[in-house]
Design a protein around this motif. Structure first.
Motif, PDB file in Angstrom:
ATOM      1  N   TRP B  27       0.840  -1.244  -0.060  1.00 32.30           N
ATOM      2  CA  TRP B  27       0.141   0.010   0.087  1.00 32.30           C
ATOM      3  C   TRP B  27       0.930   1.247  -0.002  1.00 32.30           C
ATOM      4  N   CYS B  28       0.347   2.357  -0.378  1.00 35.42           N
ATOM      5  CA  CYS B  28       1.168   3.622  -0.444  1.00 35.42           C
ATOM      6  C   CYS B  28       1.727   4.054   0.913  1.00 35.42           C
ATOM      7  N   PRO B  29       2.898   4.577   0.908  1.00 38.56           N
ATOM      8  CA  PRO B  29       3.256   5.070   2.320  1.00 38.56           C
ATOM      9  C   PRO B  29       2.004   5.867   3.038  1.00 38.56           C
ATOM     10  N   GLY B  30       1.953   5.587   4.313  1.00 40.51           N
ATOM     11  CA  GLY B  30       0.798   6.463   5.159  1.00 40.51           C
ATOM     12  C   GLY B  30      -0.607   5.808   4.903  1.00 40.51           C
ATOM     13  N   CYS B  31      -1.007   4.820   4.157  1.00 39.40           N
ATOM     14  CA  CYS B  31      -2.248   4.425   3.945  1.00 39.40           C
ATOM     15  C   CYS B  31      -2.800   3.917   5.162  1.00 39.40           C
ATOM     16  N   GLY B  32      -4.171   4.318   5.375  1.00 36.40           N
ATOM     17  CA  GLY B  32      -4.712   3.767   6.574  1.00 36.40           C
ATOM     18  C   GLY B  32      -4.701   2.108   6.638  1.00 36.40           C
ATOM     19  N   ASN B 210      -8.212   6.295   5.965  1.00 42.21           N
ATOM     20  CA  ASN B 210      -7.555   7.459   5.191  1.00 42.21           C
ATOM     21  C   ASN B 210      -6.801   7.339   4.005  1.00 42.21           C
ATOM     22  N   CYS B 211      -6.983   7.882   3.073  1.00 43.88           N
ATOM     23  CA  CYS B 211      -6.460   7.425   1.628  1.00 43.88           C
ATOM     24  C   CYS B 211      -5.697   9.023   1.647  1.00 43.88           C
ATOM     25  N   PRO B 212      -4.316   8.660   1.931  1.00 42.32           N
ATOM     26  CA  PRO B 212      -3.560  10.051   1.731  1.00 42.32           C
ATOM     27  C   PRO B 212      -3.140  10.646   0.383  1.00 42.32           C
TER      28      PRO B 212
HETATM   29  S1  SF4 Z   1      -6.266   3.605  -0.190  1.00 37.80           S
HETATM   30 FE1  SF4 Z   1      -4.872   5.525  -0.996  1.00 37.80          FE
HETATM   31  S2  SF4 Z   1      -3.321   5.341   0.095  1.00 37.80           S
HETATM   32 FE2  SF4 Z   1      -4.174   3.289   0.475  1.00 37.80          FE
HETATM   33  S3  SF4 Z   1      -3.172   2.170  -1.120  1.00 37.80           S
HETATM   34 FE3  SF4 Z   1      -5.091   2.940  -2.100  1.00 37.80          FE
HETATM   35  S4  SF4 Z   1      -4.438   4.789  -3.053  1.00 37.80           S
HETATM   36 FE4  SF4 Z   1      -2.750   4.284  -1.849  1.00 37.80          FE
END
Ligand code: SF4
Lengths: 613, 346
Positions: B27-32, B210-212
């Motif tokens: 997952w992206c860094p900081g993703c919930g 949260n989706c940063p």
């Molecule tokens: S929810 Fe948003 S932050 Fe998390 S993996 Fe998907 S795109 Fe990235």
């Protein structure tokens, strides 16, 4: 009074009346008795498209056709010899199908001005001479029934409902069949309603004795028992046989049968039928939609069940994406498509063979599956077992094609001995040693490791898998390797299916190549043409993907190959592209099966030098 | 994993690590989602289930990668179909504990039909809905939970849709355990997951996530220290509905209208507050609680809105199977084939 008995080889009878007249029941009783006296037979019901069309209307006519014989037969018959018409609408709808000079038994009581008007007759056909080409036998069915039931405390309406049994009794007399089988059936059926039982039994007997004692019936017919292979038989309808086949596959494999399905014409009976077999541990999930039907089955397959989903064309379209998931996850799954007239809603109650392309190609990506088809109502039983066997052994979706004509048609099934059933079995992996979810065996099949098994925890899904290990892989070469494995695995099935058999000469001028429900009409058509001096051979495909190993060789042994299909040439196209062989087509897309006579004529045309194009 | 022997019975004692599949989490860094995964792995040892009996099922979306990161059995399905897939897994083998990881697009848009029917049937599966109010995997289109007027790639002038209220939908469809938690409240989330694990029937937890990358800060009002107390209320069984930085805001019912009042003002007291009954037989208050987020001025409830017991589909189904087996005896091939009238040809 002396009555003559005439021995005939085969007869086609059609019972027709209002949907409320109990024609299906009458037909199935006649069928059971006919089967038990030892004739070969084949039946086909004809339901009205509307569920509750107005009584007496043309749209409300329901029919049941039965072809029985002292020799081996394969179809319910092109055109009936005898029609039992319960009202003017039934006469009007069915007359065009009858043989010239056919016998028509009519319930004259129903030919009043109201019913004639409903049937859109300007004058009474019984009086205006329009039936002069037929042997019309007028019988006051309603009145005679009511007289026979004199003294019973039923309402006139309830009494009137018994007239189909009077007609049945009369037919039993005409064809020299015992009435006891139906008498016994009534006894069990109406155990809790003795008055109704008595009324129907009386009507049946009255009909039988009416034939015996009236002068209008001078001839009885006798159809001698057929010489069928020895064994114990039962009569089955196609959808029923399909359901039985899967339960048998479950018993044979020791796996729980799981059906995820959504009601759809003409496949619903399989779901209905399988819902009964809880004593066999069958789980039927009536899902919220077609997609859930198949996806729940894929989930059940992951959990270790023999998983099945049943549908018809529109439903197969909806299930397409999920079939791809089963291809990718390499889980065993059987998809039954009871084909109907398409596209879209099309002709839901009519038959067609136009889903072959969809079964072969109807998915995105390279997603080959195994495709098999049943050729007759009884064959649905065997092909259900075969589809299960192949799905489990090769960890793949298998599409089993039947159609509306097979679904509701019936014929005797020679019940196989348990030990003679196809070898449906599953190998559930339990050994954690060297376990990898996509490590393939000699047939390129991956192991089936189900939740609950310690040490084999793994993750699967629709993303491309890493060869052997099964993790997600985006590597270009790996994708190609896996695509080729999935294709090669399906091709390996060729070693596990029987060669195609040619009936008749093994080489020559003309071979008819068929698949699915057209089998019977084509076989009888070939016989008919042969009697007129036009010889051809027949090969029938039960296994479509992969094709049997010897198919190309078989086809090359004939100067001409004719492929009759109830579509615009789907098998013909696949044969051409697979083998680069030219074949002739014979196509019909009217929602109706081929008539034997049509096949006969086509063979004569083709052998007469006309390629039929 | 440690193995302890208590009174001769071997008992497995798992740790959070035992539930990790040890593959790189992408997952992206900081993703919930990271927090949700961590809380699930931390609580899994207490589910009382053997590792091999747990199955994680998902559909498609960022959230749906979840099963790959767990060391249990897992099935990453196709878009929207997680509930149907989980239903099949569970119904085929009711001994399994089946979890669904899904998102607002996966479960409430393309998979809406399967979701409501799973809830209706009360099939014993546990659904974690990662609600980030956006399509993440497809890079930023509005979702069925995005607020009206939201500007996204597919709604450059603002969306004109009304959003779904997931809890109202779950409750209305018959889910028997309806709860809400947040990625940024690990303790609370752990508690909700543990409680859902113990529930028999369809359990639904909306996790505000949260989706940063595409919807950063969607819930900051609810998650950040200074705004959280005035904008959320934590539901606890048998406790009055009180919230606010100074714990002085109470909620009471005026007929069927929830009203916020100061419990210290005038003759008001904490005794005037609505007392939360998690096991309420009547769903009316559950619906009211689910609607708080649609009513301006009311805090967002966190916790279990309601849980109740009713027969589960899978248990009832298999009970029926057992009953028929007892009544009719176990099915055999002969019984199957010779049930209809047969005849012999010699
Ligand atoms: S929810 Fe948003 S932050 Fe998390 S993996 Fe998907 S795109 Fe990235």
């Amino acid at each position: 009074m002396a009555k003559t008995v005439q021995v005939v080889e085969d007869v086609t009878v059609r019972f027709a009346g209002d949907s409320g007249d109990g024609m299906q029941l009458t037909g199935s009783q006649f069928t059971d008795t006919t089967a038990i006296v030892g004739n070969d037979l084949s039946t086909l019901p004809d339901f009205p498209a509307e569920i509750r069309a107005p009584a007496g209307s043309l749209a409300g006519v329901s029919g049941f056709q039965l072809h029985f014989s002292s020799s081996d037969i394969q179809t319910p018959g092109d055109s009936p010899d005898i029609l039992v018409a319960m009202n003017p609408a039934a006469l009007k709808v069915n007359l065009k199908d009858m043989k010239p000079n056919a016998t028509i038994i009519v319930n004259t009581n129903a030919f009043d001005s109201k019913n004639l008007k409903l049937a859109k007759y300007d004058s009474n056909p019984l009086e205006d001479g329009s039936l002069s080409g037929y042997q019309v036998i007028p019988v006051e069915l309603a009145k005679l029934t009511s007289m026979a039931l004199d003294g019973l405390s039923l309402s006139p309406k309830e009494k009137d409902k018994c007239k189909n049994f009077f007609a049945l009794g009369l037919m039993y007399w005409m064809f020299n069949r015992p009435i006891e089988i139906t008498l016994n059936w009534l006894e069990t059926k109406f155990k809790k309603k003795p008055e109704i039982m008595e009324a129907n039994q009386r009507a049946l007997k009255a009909g039988f004795y009416y034939g015996e004692s009236t002068e209008i019936f001078t001839t009885r017919y006798d159809v001698k028992p057929a010489k069928l292979p020895s064994g114990i038989y039962r009569n089955v309808m196609g959808n029923e046989a399909t359901a039985l086949g899967f339960v048998a596959a479950s018993v044979k494999s020791g796996l729980q049968l799981f059906l995820g399905s959504y009601p759809i014409t003409p496949a619903s009976e399989i779901l209905q039928e399988l819902s009964k077999y809880k004593d066999h541990g069958v789980v039927t999930f009536q899902a919220e939609d077609e997609i859930s039907g198949i996806v729940s089955a894929i989930g059940a397959s992951f959990s270790g069940s023999l998983a099945l989903t049943t549908t018809s064309g529109p439903g197969l379209s909806l299930k397409t994406e999920a079939i791809g998931l089963a291809v990718m996850t390499e889980l065993p799954l059987v998809v039954v498509d009871v084909q109907r007239g398409g596209p879209s809603t099309g002709l839901p109650t009519k038959t067609e063979q136009a889903d072959l392309f969809q079964a072969f190609y109807g998915r995105h990506g390279e997603a080959p599956v195994c495709v098999v088809a049943a050729k007759s109502p009884a064959d649905c039983f065997i092909m259900s077992l075969e589809a299960s066997r192949l799905a489990l052994k090769y960890m793949t979706p298998v599409i089993l094609l039947t159609d509306g004509y097979l679904a509701f048609g019936s014929e005797p099934l020679n019940i196989p001995k348990f030990e003679d059933l196809p070898d449906v079995k599953a190998e559930l992996r339990t050994d954690p040693e060297e376990f990898h979810p996509y490590l393939r065996n000699e047939n390129l099949v991956r192991p089936w490791a189900v939740p609950g098994t310690p040490g084999l925890e793994h993750r699967i899904g629709g993303l491309e898998k890493k060869d052997v290990y099964g993790g997600i892989s985006y590597e270009p070469e790996n994708h190609e390797i896996m695509i080729n494995y999935r294709k090669a695995k399906i091709e390996k099935i060729v070693n596990d299916i029987p060669d195609i058999v040619v009936e008749g000469d093994q080489s020559g001028e003309l071979l008819l190549l068929s698949w699915g429900s057209t089998y019977g009409a084509i076989r009888e058509g070939i016989r008919g043409a042969a009697r007129l001096g036009y010889k051809s051979s027949h090969a029938h495909l039960n296994y479509l993907n992969p094709f049997p190993k010897n198919l190309k060789e078989v086809l090359s042994n004939f100067k001409k190959v004719l492929v009759p299909e109830l579509n615009l040439g789907q098998l013909a196209t696949i044969i051409r592209s697979t083998y680069l062989l030219e074949v002739l087509q014979y196509n019909k897309v009217q929602g109706q099966p081929f008539k034997v006579a049509e096949i006969e004529k086509k063979i004569i045309d083709v052998l007469g030098g006309n390629n039929g194009n | 994993m440690e193995t302890k022997t208590i009174e001769g019975i071997q008992e497995l004692k798992y740790t959070a690590k035992d539930f990790s599949s040890n593959i790189d989490v992408k997952w992206c860094p900081g993703c919930g989602d990271y927090s949700i995964l961590a809380q699930v792995q931390r609580t899994s040892p207490d589910f009382g289930e053997k590792l091999e009996n747990i199955v994680w099922v998902s559909g498609i979306g960022c959230s749906s990668r979840f099963p790959y990161y767990m060391s249990t059995y897992g099935f990453h399905g196709i878009h929207g179909r997680a509930a149907a897939l989980a239903t099949g897994v569970k119904l085929a083998n009711p001994k399994l504990q089946v979890w669904v990881a899904t998102g607002d697009g996966d479960m409430l848009s393309i998979g809406g039909n399967h979701f409501i029917h799973a809830c209706r049937k009360n099939i014993d599966i546990k659904i974690l809905l990662f609600n980030n109010r956006i399509y993440g995997l497809t890079k930023g289109q509005y979702s069925p939970t995005s607020e009206k007027g939201k500007v996204t790639k597919t709604t450059p002038y603002g969306s004109v849709d009304f959003p779904f209220n997931p809890l109202r939908l779950a409750a209305g469809s018959g889910a028997t355990f309806v709860a809400r938690s947040m990625d940024r409240d690990p303790k609370h989330l752990q508690e909700m997951i543990s409680r859902a694990a113990k529930h028999k029937g369809t359990a639904f937890i909306e996790v505000l996530q949260n989706c940063p990358i595409f919807n950063d800060g969607a819930y900051f009002q609810l998650t950040e220290k200074d705004t959280k107390p005035d904008n959320t209320i934590t539901l606890e069984h048998d406790k009055p509905l009180v919230f606010g930085t100074n714990k002085d805001k109470g909620i009471k019912l005026d007929g069927l209208t929830p009203v916020v009042f100061n419990i210290n003002e005038g003759s008001n007291s904490i005794n005037d507050c609505w007392v939360h009954d998690e096991f309420d037989e009547n769903p009316t208050r559950e619906f009211l609680l689910s609607r708080f987020t649609d009513m301006p001025g009311l805090p967002t409830p966190l916790g279990i809105l309601r849980q109740h017991l009713k027969p589960t589909y899978d248990a009832d189904y298999h009970e029926q199977v057992q009953k028929v087996k007892v009544e009719k005896g176990h099915g055999t091939y002969d019984k199957l084939m010779f049930a209809a009238s047969t005849w012999e040809v010699k």
